[in-house]
Write an enzyme that holds these catalytic residues in place. Structure first.
Site, PDB file in Angstrom:
ATOM      1  N   GLY A  70      39.936  -0.703   5.356  1.00  0.00           N
ATOM      2  CA  GLY A  70      40.715   0.515   5.513  1.00  0.00           C
ATOM      3  C   GLY A  70      40.107   1.711   4.794  1.00  0.00           C
ATOM      4  O   GLY A  70      40.061   2.826   5.332  1.00  0.00           O
ATOM      5  N   HIS A 198      42.904  -7.624   6.200  1.00  0.00           N
ATOM      6  CA  HIS A 198      43.637  -8.387   5.174  1.00  0.00           C
ATOM      7  C   HIS A 198      45.100  -7.963   5.029  1.00  0.00           C
ATOM      8  O   HIS A 198      45.844  -8.563   4.266  1.00  0.00           O
ATOM      9  CB  HIS A 198      42.912  -8.324   3.825  1.00  0.00           C
ATOM     10  CG  HIS A 198      43.036  -7.040   3.068  1.00  0.00           C
ATOM     11  ND1 HIS A 198      43.964  -6.874   2.072  1.00  0.00           N
ATOM     12  CD2 HIS A 198      42.354  -5.872   3.150  1.00  0.00           C
ATOM     13  CE1 HIS A 198      43.828  -5.655   1.556  1.00  0.00           C
ATOM     14  NE2 HIS A 198      42.861  -5.017   2.200  1.00  0.00           N
ATOM     15  N   THR A 234      23.823  -4.952   9.008  1.00  0.00           N
ATOM     16  CA  THR A 234      24.022  -6.198   9.748  1.00  0.00           C
ATOM     17  C   THR A 234      25.504  -6.496   9.876  1.00  0.00           C
ATOM     18  O   THR A 234      26.234  -6.429   8.886  1.00  0.00           O
ATOM     19  CB  THR A 234      23.309  -7.356   9.021  1.00  0.00           C
ATOM     20  OG1 THR A 234      21.916  -7.036   8.941  1.00  0.00           O
ATOM     21  CG2 THR A 234      23.501  -8.673   9.753  1.00  0.00           C
ATOM     22  N   CYS A 321      46.779   0.022  -6.435  1.00  0.00           N
ATOM     23  CA  CYS A 321      45.715   0.849  -7.015  1.00  0.00           C
ATOM     24  C   CYS A 321      46.211   1.616  -8.232  1.00  0.00           C
ATOM     25  O   CYS A 321      45.454   1.893  -9.137  1.00  0.00           O
ATOM     26  CB  CYS A 321      45.208   1.839  -5.976  1.00  0.00           C
ATOM     27  SG  CYS A 321      45.153   1.170  -4.325  1.00  0.00           S
TER      28      CYS A 321
HETATM   29  C1  LIG Z   1      45.489  -1.192   1.913  1.00  0.00           C
HETATM   30  C2  LIG Z   1      45.459   0.181   2.453  1.00  0.00           C
HETATM   31  C3  LIG Z   1      44.249   0.900   2.570  1.00  0.00           C
HETATM   32  C4  LIG Z   1      42.939   0.343   2.067  1.00  0.00           C
HETATM   33  O1  LIG Z   1      42.485  -0.703   2.864  1.00  0.00           O
HETATM   34  P1  LIG Z   1      41.334  -1.672   2.310  1.00  0.00           P
HETATM   35  O2  LIG Z   1      40.970  -2.527   3.464  1.00  0.00           O
HETATM   36  O3  LIG Z   1      41.951  -2.441   1.187  1.00  0.00           O
HETATM   37  O4  LIG Z   1      40.209  -0.805   1.858  1.00  0.00           O
HETATM   38  C5  LIG Z   1      44.285   2.155   3.133  1.00  0.00           C
HETATM   39  N1  LIG Z   1      45.442   2.695   3.561  1.00  0.00           N
HETATM   40  C6  LIG Z   1      46.617   2.052   3.473  1.00  0.00           C
HETATM   41  C7  LIG Z   1      47.848   2.694   3.983  1.00  0.00           C
HETATM   42  C8  LIG Z   1      46.669   0.779   2.900  1.00  0.00           C
HETATM   43  O5  LIG Z   1      47.832   0.150   2.804  1.00  0.00           O
END
Ligand SMILES: *Cc1c(COP(=O)(O)O)cnc(C)c1O
Length: 390
Positions: A70, A198, A234, A321
């Site tokens: 994300g 995830h 890759t 975070c």
């Molecule tokens: C978890 C999350 C992210 C970050 O995603 P990652 O795959 O952990 O880098 C970004 N935006 C929102 C709304 C999230 O809940």
């Protein structure tokens, strides 16, 4: 008993997803960019995953670009549009995930103008406020699909329509929403969409950015010709296969999972609301089925978090975070909660395997912990006396 109520931070990898990934570590390990048999096997698997991933958001497979998750997808979407435009104005909200907020802050430091729209008491931005913020030099509108702390759904369809009419690219961070609620990028006029495996029973470290064919984005990773030359490196075949399998599984099980999570989250919220001076954040808005964000007057959520952790119950004091730092949630502050209220707030996020029994235990343990903390709290005694001013 261990009870995991932090599915919005991350989930486990589904057994079927894991099984789909397994062959691509030890056998189908060829480079999907290689032309020999080993490569073609991996290439076929990546293509299948591209179709599965596209399908869960109603996109064309050729508009899916695999990323590391994300955060990368958000960075690419926002910086990519900014770089293509060179200068201009970006509209976003004050409650975005840090992956969007900090990227916008960075661009602001590089000379772009950024408008961070406020939200109402339910945590929703309005399409009207987006419309009012649009300027002749607006190059991007980025509004999240669903908030990670509250689960509140944004009026993405209205905003997409507006953006489309004005010819402004529309990005949505749909990391919390993909696999949990139905999404159709065409019906909602979404040009760019971030997702991460995830958050819906896929593996960590893999995600995708949807880029509508008509939108031009600069190269994000320089190097090889992977992903049409835009994102070199890759391909992570096992991860990508996992993302695809998780997307397909989500499409098949979304309705029943949502029903189950909705039932449990309602029960959890109702059970906790029996405590005095307690509120459910975003109660007046449509929300994701599994999110319950509560404010308990007169307590520090950090202390409650620790009590629950000792009982084997995993929750969150806001976004993963920002925990560890004792900062009150900026999302809840933007919704009008005081510093004290924001510090007294906890997110519980339910997954498909949580049970009614677990929820009842969580209610019981949380109520006991809140009562214990309040008994110790001079803050709460003062609040009851009506003399607390913050
Ligand atoms: C978890 C999350 C992210 C970050 O995603 P990652 O795959 O952990 O880098 C970004 N935006 C929102 C709304 C999230 O809940």
């Amino acid at each position: 008993m261990e009870i995991y109520l932090d599915h919005a931070a991350t989930t486990y990898t589904d057994e079927h997803v894991l099984e789909a990934m397994r062959p691509f570590f030890r056998q189908g390990y060829g480079n999907p960019s290689s032309q020999h048999g080993f490569g073609r096997t991996a290439q076929k698997a990546v293509l299948k995953a591209r179709h599965q991933t596209a399908s869960v958001i109603g996109a064309k497979p050729e508009d899916i670009y695999f990323t590391s998750g994300g955060t990368e997808s958000d960075n690419w979407a926002v910086k990519g549009i900014a770089e293509t435009a060179g200068k201009g104005h970006i509209i976003t909200t004050s409650v975005e995930h840090h992956a969007v907020l900090d990227t916008c802050d960075y661009l602001a430091s590089r000379g772009f103008d950024v408008t961070y729209l406020p939200v109402d008491e339910n945590g929703r931005v309005t399409a009207e406020s987006v419309a009012e913020a649009i300027r002749p030099d607006t190059i991007l509108i980025s509004v999240m699909f669903a908030n990670n702390e509250t689960g509140v759904l944004m009026p993405v369809g209205e905003i997409g329509k507006l953006a489309h009419e004005r010819g402004i690219p529309f990005h949505t961070d749909a990391v919390q929403a993909v696999g949990h609620v139905p999404i159709d990028v065409d019906a909602l006029n979404i040009d760019l969409l971030s997702m991460s495996a995830h958050k819906f029973y896929g593996p960590k470290g893999v995600g995708a950015l949807y880029i509508r064919g008509s939108v031009r984005l600069g190269r994000f990773m320089h190097g090889g010709a992977q992903e049409k030359g835009l994102r070199a490196g890759t391909l992570n075949t096992p991860g990508i296969v996992g993302l695809g399998a998780a997307a397909q599984l989500a499409a098949e099980t979304m309705v029943q999972n949502a029903k189950h999570e909705r039932l449990l989250s309602s029960r959890l919220a109702e059970g906790l609301l029996k405590l005095p001076d307690t509120r459910l954040n975003g109660a007046g808005a449509e929300r994701l089925p599994g999110h319950v964000n509560m404010t308990f007057g007169g307590i520090e959520a950090e202390a409650l978090f620790t009590y629950l952790d000792l009982d084997g119950i995993a929750v969150s004091t806001g976004s993963a975070c920002s925990s560890g730092s004792f900062k009150p949630s900026y999302v809840l502050r933007a919704m009008g909660l005081s510093v004290e209220e924001a510090r007294g707030s906890l997110r519980m996020s339910i997954g498909r395997e949580n049970t009614l029994e677990q929820i009842d235990t969580a209610i019981e343990k949380t109520r006991a912990a809140v009562e214990k903390l309040r008994a110790l709290s001079p803050l709460f005694a003062q609040r009851k006396g009506g003399v607390m001013h913050v």
